[in-house]
Motif scaffolding. Sequence first.
Motif, PDB file in Angstrom:
ATOM      1  N   LEU A  31     -11.102   0.561  10.894  1.00 17.77           N
ATOM      2  CA  LEU A  31     -11.562  -0.016   9.637  1.00 17.77           C
ATOM      3  C   LEU A  31     -11.359  -1.525   9.641  1.00 17.77           C
ATOM      4  N   PRO A  32     -12.255  -2.281   9.033  1.00 17.67           N
ATOM      5  CA  PRO A  32     -12.017  -3.728   8.934  1.00 17.67           C
ATOM      6  C   PRO A  32     -10.735  -3.987   8.147  1.00 17.67           C
ATOM      7  N   LYS A  76      -3.530   3.812  -1.319  1.00 21.70           N
ATOM      8  CA  LYS A  76      -3.809   3.069  -2.556  1.00 21.70           C
ATOM      9  C   LYS A  76      -3.114   1.723  -2.530  1.00 21.70           C
ATOM     10  N   ASP A  77      -3.686   0.797  -3.267  1.00 21.32           N
ATOM     11  CA  ASP A  77      -3.073  -0.502  -3.479  1.00 21.32           C
ATOM     12  C   ASP A  77      -1.885  -0.292  -4.422  1.00 21.32           C
ATOM     13  N   ARG A 118      -5.425   1.111  -7.200  1.00 19.76           N
ATOM     14  CA  ARG A 118      -6.807   1.313  -6.771  1.00 19.76           C
ATOM     15  C   ARG A 118      -6.859   2.005  -5.405  1.00 19.76           C
ATOM     16  N   ILE A 137      -7.914   2.698  -1.742  1.00 21.80           N
ATOM     17  CA  ILE A 137      -8.373   1.840  -0.650  1.00 21.80           C
ATOM     18  C   ILE A 137      -9.079   2.685   0.416  1.00 21.80           C
ATOM     19  N   VAL A 138      -8.434   3.770   0.818  1.00 19.97           N
ATOM     20  CA  VAL A 138      -8.952   4.625   1.887  1.00 19.97           C
ATOM     21  C   VAL A 138      -8.724   6.083   1.514  1.00 19.97           C
ATOM     22  N   LYS A 165      -9.362   9.641   3.796  1.00 15.98           N
ATOM     23  CA  LYS A 165      -9.835  10.270   5.029  1.00 15.98           C
ATOM     24  C   LYS A 165      -9.516  11.762   4.959  1.00 15.98           C
ATOM     25  N   GLN A 221      -9.872  -5.841   5.709  1.00 15.59           N
ATOM     26  CA  GLN A 221      -9.984  -5.891   4.265  1.00 15.59           C
ATOM     27  C   GLN A 221     -10.239  -4.509   3.651  1.00 15.59           C
ATOM     28  N   ALA A 222     -10.611  -3.527   4.479  1.00 20.45           N
ATOM     29  CA  ALA A 222     -10.897  -2.182   3.976  1.00 20.45           C
ATOM     30  C   ALA A 222      -9.722  -1.233   4.193  1.00 20.45           C
ATOM     31  N   ARG A 223      -8.599  -1.763   4.592  1.00 21.50           N
ATOM     32  CA  ARG A 223      -7.430  -0.912   4.788  1.00 21.50           C
ATOM     33  C   ARG A 223      -6.244  -1.540   4.141  1.00 21.50           C
ATOM     34  N   ARG A 253       0.859  -1.181   0.000  1.00 29.88           N
ATOM     35  CA  ARG A 253       0.000   0.000   0.000  1.00 29.88           C
ATOM     36  C   ARG A 253       0.896   1.232   0.000  1.00 29.88           C
TER      37      ARG A 253
END
Length: 143
Positions: A138-139, A101-102, A107, A109-110, A112, A141-143, A80
């Motif tokens: 954040l879960p 981003k990934d 892509r 990802i987050v 804020k 998979q969402a970070r 990331r």
Amino acid sequence: MLNLELVDSSGEVTDQREDHERRLAAVREILAGELAARDVYDVVDPADIQAEIDATRQRQYLHACNGCEVRLAREIDADRVLTGHVRKVSSLVMALWVDIKDANTGRPIVRKVLDFRGDNDRAWQRAASYLARQLEQLPPQAR
């Protein structure tokens, strides 16, 4: 995690570059330390690409470089990449923007955006700590 930057549209005449650079570095250190301590991310040391980061920053913001942040992350085998900046509207109104981003796909990802009040060390530090807590919540998979 790349260098954080300042976007100052306040129009203040006092030169605060030294204070702002010191605060940006402190925010980066706080984020890196708290994200690692909270086991949210393993923060990769960008020392191997620091010269390239510095050269890029002379031409453009890292947070708006059309994918250069993803390329830089790949160079150090990061999964990331975090870019961020503080927007200073006035000495009272500030906002900390962070994008993650990934590094493989580019892509998002987050994203804020945290508003905070006060152009002083304590306000900047509190914003950084609050952001770390937000990311931790954040879960996985969402970070």
